[in-house]
Enzyme design. Structure first.
Site: not given
Ligand SMILES: [Zn+2]
Length: 344
Positions: A165, A202, A204, A324
């Site tokens: 990101h 990923d 995202h 996570y």
């Molecule tokens: Zn992510």
């Protein structure tokens, strides 16, 4: 069969402790913690993978991807913040350099306003050890590049904080320096000049990586992720209509499982076909148990994604991004690497 893939590692990646994040105005515990990397490393060693210590690299590969002002900010802000005696124990912005405020861009003199020039959210806090860990993550990635340039068919960078990101001059999304982009940029330089493909799986969208390579012909980027239009980070980017000849976005509806996800991974692999090397931005937060995304991919799905990408048959560096759920993060990474290693 033990894993043959070497993985690169630095204890310094554990030094970043964001101590939570500020989400909708509230300090929450946050999930990007050092225990993530330790859980992956434990699973890799148990699976027989070979640990390689990260070697220090100079700043040139980093400066090829990020602005010098951003690097200086990340290097210095914690000491300045601590010296200012502010009430927050972490660097967190309260104003933001929106484009209509910055027709003549300048970095504020007040230390408490300065973060607004560089960070785009309130979730990505800076504290003691943040710079050291983010910089170590770049060394972990560059050492994996060294291994592949030296003849290893596959290497895995076991690093955190994540990077996909992070933009040229701004950071956010729990990311500080774009490890994946540094890896791709350095592979272009050290191999035949490209194209190098980045496939980001990923959960995202890899907005930082997409924007960093926009308009370049030597790096192709593809991202498989939950649809930002359905309300998911990074909200502003990751839509299908941002695709062009050098970028492919494959947004998926919440609830997508192995079938839909693997179909998109196969499409991303086709887009990457023909590249001289591959970077896999490996987030395992698309897994069903992960608290940060609504995708419901299985461990078998991650193994199959590895097989699909491994079938491209080109030198490959895998860079850790998100993931996570501490109980399963290690086995998910091992499954993806097994798939990459055993692809036909
Ligand atoms: Zn992510």
């Amino acid at each position: 069969m033990p894993l043959r893939v070497p993985f690169t590692w630095s204890d310094d990646c554990l030094r970043h402790d964001p101590a939570g994040e500020v989400w909708v105005g509230v300090r929450t515990p946050g999930s990007e913690v050092a225990a993530r990397a330790e859980a992956i490393r434990t699973a890799l060693l148990a699976a027989g993978a070979r640990q390689v210590a990260a070697a220090p690299h100079d700043d040139a590969p980093l400066a090829a991807v990020h602005d010098a002002e951003l690097l200086a900010f990340l290097r210095e802000i914690w000491a300045d913040w601590a010296a200012a005696g502010l009430p927050s124990d972490r660097v967190v912005p309260y104003v933001f350099a929106h484009r209509e405020l910055t027709s003549s861009p300048r970095v504020p003199s007040a230390v408490w306003a300065r973060p607004g020039s560089f960070v785009y959210d309130t979730m990505t806090l800076v504290g003691p050890g943040t710079w050291e860990a983010a910089r170590a993550a770049v060394d972990v990635a560059l050492t994996a590049v060294d291994l592949v340039v030296g003849g290893e068919p596959l290497a895995y960078a076991c690093c955190r904080p994540p990077g996909h990101h992070a933009l040229r001059s701004a950071f956010g999304g729990s990311c500080y320096l774009n490890n994946t982009a540094v890896t791709a940029s350095e592979l272009v330089r050290r191999l035949g000049g490209g194209p190098v493909a980045v496939v980001d799986i990923d959960a995202h969208h890899g907005n930082g990586t997409q924007e960093l390579f926009a308009g370049r012909s030597d790096v192709r980027t593809a991202s498989v992720h939950v649809d930002p239009g359905a309300g998911w980070f990074p909200h502003f980017l990751g839509f299908a209509d941002e695709s062009d000849e050098a970028n492919l976005n494959l947004p998926l509806p919440p609830g997508t499982g192995d079938d839909g996800w693997l179909g998109a991974v196969a499409e991303a692999a086709s887009f990457a076909d023909g590249a001289e090397a591959l970077v896999v931005a490996l987030g395992v937060d698309a897994a069903a148990a992960d608290p940060e995304s609504p995708l419901v991919v299985t461990e078998a799905g991650y193994r199959q994604a590895g097989r699909i990408l491994g079938a491209l048959g080109v030198p490959t560096v895998v860079v850790q991004e998100g993931g996570y759920e501490l109980a399963t993060i290690g086995s998910l990474v091992v499954a993806a690497l097994e798939g990459l290693e055993t692809a036909e």
